[in-house]
Design a protein around this motif. Structure first.
Motif, PDB file in Angstrom:
ATOM      1  N   ASP A   1      -6.915   3.167   3.690  1.00 56.64           N
ATOM      2  CA  ASP A   1      -7.482   2.813   5.075  1.00 56.64           C
ATOM      3  C   ASP A   1      -8.477   3.355   5.579  1.00 56.64           C
ATOM      4  N   SER A   2      -8.986   2.372   5.482  1.00 59.53           N
ATOM      5  CA  SER A   2      -9.478   1.503   6.712  1.00 59.53           C
ATOM      6  C   SER A   2      -9.267   0.799   8.013  1.00 59.53           C
ATOM      7  N   PRO A   3     -10.388   1.353   9.071  1.00 61.99           N
ATOM      8  CA  PRO A   3      -9.397   1.048  10.461  1.00 61.99           C
ATOM      9  C   PRO A   3      -9.111  -0.968  10.350  1.00 61.99           C
ATOM     10  N   VAL A   4      -9.854  -1.642   9.884  1.00 62.80           N
ATOM     11  CA  VAL A   4      -9.569  -3.162  10.129  1.00 62.80           C
ATOM     12  C   VAL A   4      -7.854  -3.206   9.470  1.00 62.80           C
ATOM     13  N   CYS A   5      -7.905  -3.130   8.009  1.00 63.86           N
ATOM     14  CA  CYS A   5      -6.362  -3.121   7.290  1.00 63.86           C
ATOM     15  C   CYS A   5      -5.851  -2.453   8.508  1.00 63.86           C
ATOM     16  N   ARG A   6      -5.500  -1.245   8.446  1.00 62.37           N
ATOM     17  CA  ARG A   6      -4.501  -0.481   9.753  1.00 62.37           C
ATOM     18  C   ARG A   6      -4.477  -1.097  11.168  1.00 62.37           C
ATOM     19  N   ARG A   7      -5.324  -1.932  11.598  1.00 67.17           N
ATOM     20  CA  ARG A   7      -5.119  -2.215  12.495  1.00 67.17           C
ATOM     21  C   ARG A   7      -4.357  -4.033  12.207  1.00 67.17           C
ATOM     22  N   LEU A   8      -4.944  -4.579  11.177  1.00 71.20           N
ATOM     23  CA  LEU A   8      -3.986  -5.844  10.993  1.00 71.20           C
ATOM     24  C   LEU A   8      -2.599  -5.804  10.349  1.00 71.20           C
ATOM     25  N   PHE A   9      -1.762  -4.516   9.557  1.00 74.95           N
ATOM     26  CA  PHE A   9      -0.906  -4.087   9.985  1.00 74.95           C
ATOM     27  C   PHE A   9       0.248  -3.817  10.832  1.00 74.95           C
ATOM     28  N   LEU A  10      -0.890  -2.857  11.852  1.00 77.24           N
ATOM     29  CA  LEU A  10      -0.345  -2.721  12.463  1.00 77.24           C
ATOM     30  C   LEU A  10       0.085  -4.161  13.937  1.00 77.24           C
ATOM     31  N   HIS A  11      -1.471  -4.378  14.697  1.00 71.03           N
ATOM     32  CA  HIS A  11      -0.869  -5.738  15.809  1.00 71.03           C
ATOM     33  C   HIS A  11      -1.227  -7.131  14.757  1.00 71.03           C
ATOM     34  N   GLY A  12      -1.378  -7.221  13.656  1.00 72.95           N
ATOM     35  CA  GLY A  12      -1.388  -8.569  12.736  1.00 72.95           C
ATOM     36  C   GLY A  12      -0.022  -9.179  11.998  1.00 72.95           C
ATOM     37  N   SER A  13       1.259  -8.106  12.600  1.00 74.38           N
ATOM     38  CA  SER A  13       2.161  -8.360  12.139  1.00 74.38           C
ATOM     39  C   SER A  13       3.137  -8.418  13.183  1.00 74.38           C
ATOM     40  N   ALA A  14       2.699  -8.456  14.825  1.00 76.33           N
ATOM     41  CA  ALA A  14       3.659  -8.005  15.886  1.00 76.33           C
ATOM     42  C   ALA A  14       3.722  -9.558  15.966  1.00 76.33           C
ATOM     43  N   ALA A  15       5.018  -9.371  16.844  1.00 78.13           N
ATOM     44  CA  ALA A  15       5.893 -10.963  17.147  1.00 78.13           C
ATOM     45  C   ALA A  15       4.837 -11.147  18.339  1.00 78.13           C
ATOM     46  N   PRO A  16       4.102 -10.725  19.943  1.00 84.05           N
ATOM     47  CA  PRO A  16       3.427 -10.603  20.471  1.00 84.05           C
ATOM     48  C   PRO A  16       2.561 -12.222  20.130  1.00 84.05           C
ATOM     49  N   ARG A  17       2.015 -12.856  20.304  1.00 83.69           N
ATOM     50  CA  ARG A  17       1.072 -14.232  19.462  1.00 83.69           C
ATOM     51  C   ARG A  17       0.044 -13.370  19.649  1.00 83.69           C
TER      52      ARG A  17
ATOM     53  N   PRO B   1       0.932  -1.230   0.497  1.00 81.72           N
ATOM     54  CA  PRO B   1       0.163   0.184  -0.039  1.00 81.72           C
ATOM     55  C   PRO B   1       0.716   1.466  -0.515  1.00 81.72           C
ATOM     56  N   ARG B   2       0.307   2.153  -0.661  1.00 79.04           N
ATOM     57  CA  ARG B   2       1.177   3.190  -1.073  1.00 79.04           C
ATOM     58  C   ARG B   2       1.250   3.681   0.597  1.00 79.04           C
ATOM     59  N   ASP B   3       0.201   4.482   1.248  1.00 85.36           N
ATOM     60  CA  ASP B   3       0.239   4.952   2.254  1.00 85.36           C
ATOM     61  C   ASP B   3       0.325   4.418   3.375  1.00 85.36           C
ATOM     62  N   MET B   4       1.843   3.556   3.874  1.00 86.98           N
ATOM     63  CA  MET B   4       1.737   2.744   4.526  1.00 86.98           C
ATOM     64  C   MET B   4       3.519   2.521   4.378  1.00 86.98           C
ATOM     65  N   ALA B   5       3.727   2.262   5.875  1.00 90.59           N
ATOM     66  CA  ALA B   5       5.687   2.186   5.313  1.00 90.59           C
ATOM     67  C   ALA B   5       5.813   1.086   5.628  1.00 90.59           C
ATOM     68  N   ARG B   6       6.675   1.105   5.021  1.00 91.08           N
ATOM     69  CA  ARG B   6       6.985  -0.686   4.444  1.00 91.08           C
ATOM     70  C   ARG B   6       7.319  -1.825   6.094  1.00 91.08           C
ATOM     71  N   LEU B   7       7.228  -2.575   6.200  1.00 92.76           N
ATOM     72  CA  LEU B   7       7.692  -3.576   7.588  1.00 92.76           C
ATOM     73  C   LEU B   7       8.376  -3.990   6.848  1.00 92.76           C
ATOM     74  N   SER B   8       9.063  -4.545   8.330  1.00 93.04           N
ATOM     75  CA  SER B   8      10.374  -5.194   7.908  1.00 93.04           C
ATOM     76  C   SER B   8      10.301  -6.799   7.599  1.00 93.04           C
ATOM     77  N   PRO B   9      11.277  -6.868   6.897  1.00 93.29           N
ATOM     78  CA  PRO B   9      11.280  -8.802   7.005  1.00 93.29           C
ATOM     79  C   PRO B   9       9.778  -9.705   7.277  1.00 93.29           C
ATOM     80  N   GLN B  10      10.584  -9.177   9.112  1.00 95.98           N
ATOM     81  CA  GLN B  10       9.735 -10.154   9.690  1.00 95.98           C
ATOM     82  C   GLN B  10       8.277 -10.162  10.228  1.00 95.98           C
ATOM     83  N   ARG B  11       8.325  -9.107  10.595  1.00 88.50           N
ATOM     84  CA  ARG B  11       6.369  -8.408  10.245  1.00 88.50           C
ATOM     85  C   ARG B  11       5.961  -8.533   9.164  1.00 88.50           C
ATOM     86  N   GLN B  12       6.516  -8.417   7.909  1.00 89.13           N
ATOM     87  CA  GLN B  12       6.167  -8.727   6.864  1.00 89.13           C
ATOM     88  C   GLN B  12       6.177 -10.089   7.000  1.00 89.13           C
TER      89      GLN B  12
END
Length: 203
Positions: A143-159, A27-38
């Motif tokens: 720009d939807s809340p579900v997408c932003r939450r998925l990218f932020l928390h759905g890629s987090a290290a804590p299970r 997504p153009r409006d989202m910063a690239r995640l690290s390889p581990q988070r991706q």
């Protein structure tokens, strides 16, 4: 009635397709995640991209048998990697709809009618549909809340927060079609002719 769930191989294919999609269409409006988070985001148990499964008009056109192609109509431009990904993704869903339509609906959020239409056609026809330009798109708007939450928390290290975000997105995926259908039913009910009932005073 029992339903066969997703197999380990199914989830491995979903992960591989998601990984390829993230490599190609960030997504153009989202910063690239690290390889581990991706990598953790790619392990989301459904396809992060959509083949517009709820667009009945589009798929009616794509699956329609045409005796002669329009030589003057060019499909929308799409890169080779995009077309390869569309072919791989649709071939995977074609096989899954024929073997386990319940699992196909989980990973794609597709309505039953779409699964039946795809399962009833040939693999060659599905691959022809995959060459229809820029077919695949992000499943949730960036720009939807579900997408932003998925990218932020759905890629987090804590299970725990990771699973919670992915399951919440899956719930949104599986209920979006039902909500849309409910809206159609309500609209139809509003347009229906009201039938009056006469009450008699007689016993």
């Amino acid at each position: 009635m029992g339903y066969e769930g997703l197999t380990t191989d199914d989830l491995a294919n979903v992960r591989a397709l998601n990984h390829a999609w993230l490599d190609q269409r960030w997504p153009r409006d989202m910063a690239r995640l690290s390889p581990q988070r991706q990598e953790r985001l790619a392990a989301t148990p459904f396809l992060l991209f959509s083949f517009r499964e709820h667009d009945t008009g589009l798929w009616r056109h794509l699956l329609a048998e045409r005796e002669q192609r329009d030589l003057f109509r060019q499909p929308p431009a799409a890169g080779g990697g995009q077309l390869d990904l569309q072919a791989a993704g649709l071939a995977f869903l074609w096989e899954l709809t024929r073997r386990n339509p319940y699992a196909a609906r989980i990973v794609s959020g597709a309505p039953l009618q779409w699964c039946e239409q795809v399962a009833a056609t040939t693999l060659w026809r599905v691959l022809e549909c995959a060459r229809s330009g820029d077919l695949a798109t992000w499943r949730f708007p960036g720009d939807s809340p579900v997408c932003r939450r998925l990218f932020l928390h759905g890629s987090a290290a804590p299970r725990e927060p990771r699973v919670a975000a992915q399951v919440a997105a899956l719930h949104r995926l599986l209920t979006a079609g039902a909500v849309a259908q409910l809206g159609h039913l309500r609209s139809a009910a509003c347009r229906a002719r009201q039938v009056g009932r006469r009450l008699s005073d007689e016993v």
